[in-house]
Write an enzyme that holds these catalytic residues in place. Structure first.
Site, PDB file in Angstrom:
ATOM      1  N   TYR A   1       0.822  -1.207   0.000  1.00 52.71           N
ATOM      2  CA  TYR A   1       0.000   0.000   0.000  1.00 52.71           C
ATOM      3  C   TYR A   1       0.864   1.269   0.000  1.00 52.71           C
ATOM      4  O   TYR A   1       0.420   2.324  -0.434  1.00 52.71           O
ATOM      5  CB  TYR A   1      -0.913   0.045   1.227  1.00 52.71           C
ATOM      6  CG  TYR A   1      -2.242  -0.655   1.071  1.00 52.71           C
ATOM      7  CD1 TYR A   1      -2.315  -1.970   0.621  1.00 52.71           C
ATOM      8  CD2 TYR A   1      -3.423  -0.013   1.395  1.00 52.71           C
ATOM      9  CE1 TYR A   1      -3.533  -2.612   0.503  1.00 52.71           C
ATOM     10  CE2 TYR A   1      -4.649  -0.649   1.279  1.00 52.71           C
ATOM     11  CZ  TYR A   1      -4.700  -1.953   0.829  1.00 52.71           C
ATOM     12  OH  TYR A   1      -5.913  -2.572   0.716  1.00 52.71           O
TER      13      TYR A   1
ATOM     14  N   LYS B   1       3.553 -15.120   1.870  1.00 52.36           N
ATOM     15  CA  LYS B   1       3.755 -15.829   0.607  1.00 52.36           C
ATOM     16  C   LYS B   1       5.250 -16.110   0.478  1.00 52.36           C
ATOM     17  O   LYS B   1       5.907 -15.737  -0.499  1.00 52.36           O
ATOM     18  CB  LYS B   1       3.214 -14.977  -0.555  1.00 52.36           C
ATOM     19  CG  LYS B   1       3.102 -15.697  -1.883  1.00 52.36           C
ATOM     20  CD  LYS B   1       2.015 -16.758  -1.943  1.00 52.36           C
ATOM     21  CE  LYS B   1       2.078 -17.523  -3.251  1.00 52.36           C
ATOM     22  NZ  LYS B   1       1.137 -18.654  -3.316  1.00 52.36           N
TER      23      LYS B   1
ATOM     24  N   ASP C   1      -2.617 -18.162   0.075  1.00 51.61           N
ATOM     25  CA  ASP C   1      -3.648 -18.877  -0.691  1.00 51.61           C
ATOM     26  C   ASP C   1      -4.270 -19.981   0.167  1.00 51.61           C
ATOM     27  O   ASP C   1      -5.488 -20.152   0.221  1.00 51.61           O
ATOM     28  CB  ASP C   1      -3.081 -19.418  -2.015  1.00 51.61           C
ATOM     29  CG  ASP C   1      -1.781 -20.188  -1.862  1.00 51.61           C
ATOM     30  OD1 ASP C   1      -1.161 -20.142  -0.770  1.00 51.61           O
ATOM     31  OD2 ASP C   1      -1.365 -20.848  -2.842  1.00 51.61           O
TER      32      ASP C   1
ATOM     33  N   ASP D   1      -6.058  -7.081   4.100  1.00 51.97           N
ATOM     34  CA  ASP D   1      -7.245  -6.470   3.492  1.00 51.97           C
ATOM     35  C   ASP D   1      -8.173  -7.568   2.971  1.00 51.97           C
ATOM     36  O   ASP D   1      -9.371  -7.572   3.230  1.00 51.97           O
ATOM     37  CB  ASP D   1      -6.797  -5.554   2.345  1.00 51.97           C
ATOM     38  CG  ASP D   1      -7.969  -4.882   1.640  1.00 51.97           C
ATOM     39  OD1 ASP D   1      -8.881  -4.416   2.346  1.00 51.97           O
ATOM     40  OD2 ASP D   1      -7.968  -4.843   0.395  1.00 51.97           O
TER      41      ASP D   1
ATOM     42  N   ASP E   1     -11.836  -9.401   4.838  1.00 48.58           N
ATOM     43  CA  ASP E   1     -13.166  -9.450   4.213  1.00 48.58           C
ATOM     44  C   ASP E   1     -13.717 -10.881   4.241  1.00 48.58           C
ATOM     45  O   ASP E   1     -14.901 -11.088   4.494  1.00 48.58           O
ATOM     46  CB  ASP E   1     -13.118  -8.955   2.758  1.00 48.58           C
ATOM     47  CG  ASP E   1     -13.433  -7.467   2.637  1.00 48.58           C
ATOM     48  OD1 ASP E   1     -13.188  -6.731   3.617  1.00 48.58           O
ATOM     49  OD2 ASP E   1     -13.916  -7.039   1.573  1.00 48.58           O
TER      50      ASP E   1
HETATM   51  C1  IPM Z   1     -10.313  -1.507   4.249  1.00 48.48           C
HETATM   52  C2  IPM Z   1     -10.639  -0.868   2.909  1.00 48.48           C
HETATM   53  C3  IPM Z   1      -9.519   0.102   2.576  1.00 48.48           C
HETATM   54  C4  IPM Z   1      -8.230  -0.676   2.463  1.00 48.48           C
HETATM   55  C5  IPM Z   1      -9.770   0.972   1.325  1.00 48.48           C
HETATM   56  C6  IPM Z   1     -11.087   1.717   1.400  1.00 48.48           C
HETATM   57  C7  IPM Z   1      -8.637   1.924   1.066  1.00 48.48           C
HETATM   58  O1  IPM Z   1     -10.810  -1.851   1.940  1.00 48.48           O
HETATM   59  O2  IPM Z   1     -10.205  -0.764   5.229  1.00 48.48           O
HETATM   60  O3  IPM Z   1     -10.186  -2.733   4.291  1.00 48.48           O
HETATM   61  O4  IPM Z   1      -7.943  -1.245   1.401  1.00 48.48           O
HETATM   62  O5  IPM Z   1      -7.492  -0.723   3.438  1.00 48.48           O
HETATM   63 MG    MG Z   2     -10.794  -3.822   2.691  1.00 49.95          MG
END
Ligand code: IPM
Ligand code: MG
Length: 362
Positions: free
Chosen positions: A142, A193, A225, A249, A253
């Site tokens: 990032y 990785k 993975d 990230d 999710d």
């Molecule tokens: C998160 C989001 C952010 C990230 C975006 C909105 C920049 O997806 O907080 O997970 O990638 O960190």
């Molecule tokens: Mg995110």
């Protein structure tokens, strides 16, 4: 009376509606626990772009720095997606994380029995899941240099990002992760990785070295993975996961969705010093913004995390978390977690239900 300065960053999309609920909930616990919150709102993301032409005004960063904790709702939306990168809402969020040096992002994912049917996975797979993703937040791909889209000698464009971690960056997130695991189930799984990437090899080596200082924590490693697969195959095997910015990230999710709705999950972003930043894992959901359909619970649980991690008010945090469980127990549901026979509520209705639950607890 204990006084705390809290910066509110409502942001975009459903942000303002869910923030309003969290503020009401905080005011209710403040009166119950004899606390005083001094709230100051500031602009970030698309709202800041519209008002002052940049996603993270200097004034916002200064307001945050001058407070005990920061509550952020959500940023972004299609309206700003075509702007150049430095003017995008996401750049504001990344700038805030970097500006406050919030290198450790804690993203818990715990399945609530009340919502087990909301998960897309089988109940027997997700039942009992209680894990924490510790994501490195101010380094890795990032932020690595060089980055950009450059013209090559042939005139073709080439996009470049760099995944880089220094030993000190790995060590400080590693320590947060070992200490988090120590307070939880004592198991830490580091995700990388290392079979392909040098940056991951260094990550793994440094974590292995650190583990000698945390003999009570069991350290294991998984490739990213495989970790993604294990999270949907047998998620109960995980207690605490530590990983870099990009892998975190993605994995957070996946972990969030195990619990049925990303609308339920809070997060904390912490540096070595105050203020920490507390925000839901979900985004700004522009498709339902302003329609009173948003689930405010992740935002409210983020406020609870703020009480616990930043303000050292664990009893008040418990009170909020209990209120959330109670409204779920009585069948109250926003659309994202609705199931047959439950009581449908909008964002505001859910807020009122929480306030009633809190007043019963007082
Ligand atoms: C998160 C989001 C952010 C990230 C975006 C909105 C920049 O997806 O907080 O997970 O990638 O960190
Ligand atoms: Mg995110």
């Amino acid at each position: 009376m204990q006084q705390y300065r809290i910066t509110l960053l409502p942001g975009d999309g459903i942000g303002p509606e869910i923030m309003a609920v969290a503020v009401d909930v905080l005011k209710a616990v403040a009166s119950q626990f004899n606390l005083e919150f001094v709230f100051q709102s500031a602009l970030i993301g698309g709202a800041a772009i519209d008002a002052v032409g940049e996603p993270l005004p200097q004034e916002t960063l200064a307001t945050c720095q001058n407070s005990e904790a920061v509550l952020l709702a959500a940023i972004g939306g299609p309206k700003w997606d075509t702007l150049p990168r430095h003017l995008r809402p996401e750049t504001g969020l990344l700038g805030l994380r970097a500006g406050l040096q919030l290198f450790a992002n804690l993203r818990p994912a715990k399945i609530l029995p009340q919502l087990i049917d909301a998960s897309s996975l089988k109940p027997e797979v997700v039942s009992g899941v209680d894990l924490m993703v510790v994501r490195e937040l101010t380094g890795g791909i990032y932020f690595g240099q060089p980055r950009g889209i450059f013209a090559t000698e042939t005139g073709e464009k080439r996009g470049v990002n760099t995944m880089a971690y220094s030993e000190s960056e790995i060590e400080r997130i590693g320590r947060v992760a070992f200490e988090t695991a120590r307070k939880r189930g004592g198991k830490l799984c580091s995700v990388d990785k290392a079979n392909v990437l040098e940056v991951s090899q260094l990550w793994r080596d440094r974590l292995n070295q650190l583990s000698s200082e945390y003999a009570d924590v069991e350290l294991t490693h998984l490739y990213v993975d495989n970790a993604a697969m294990q999270l949907v195959r047998a998620p109960r095997q995980f207690d605490t996961i530590v990983t870099g910015n990009l892998f975190g990230d993605i994995l957070s999710d996946i972990a969030a969705m195990l619990t049925g709705s990303i609308g339920m999950l809070p997060s904390a972003s912490l540096g070595s010093a105050a203020p920490g930043l507390f925000e839901p894992v979900h985004g700004s959901a522009p498709d339902i913004a302003g329609q009173d359909k948003a689930n405010p619970l992740a935002m409210v649980l983020s406020a609870a995390m703020m009480l616990r991690y930043a303000l050292n008010q664990p009893v008040a945090a418990d009170r909020i978390e209990q209120a959330v469980l109670q409204v779920l127990d009585q069948g109250d549901r926003t659309p994202d977690i609705m199931s047959p026979g439950m009581n449908p509520l909008g964002c505001q209705g859910m807020g009122e239900a929480l306030l009633q639950a809190l007043s019963r607890a007082a």
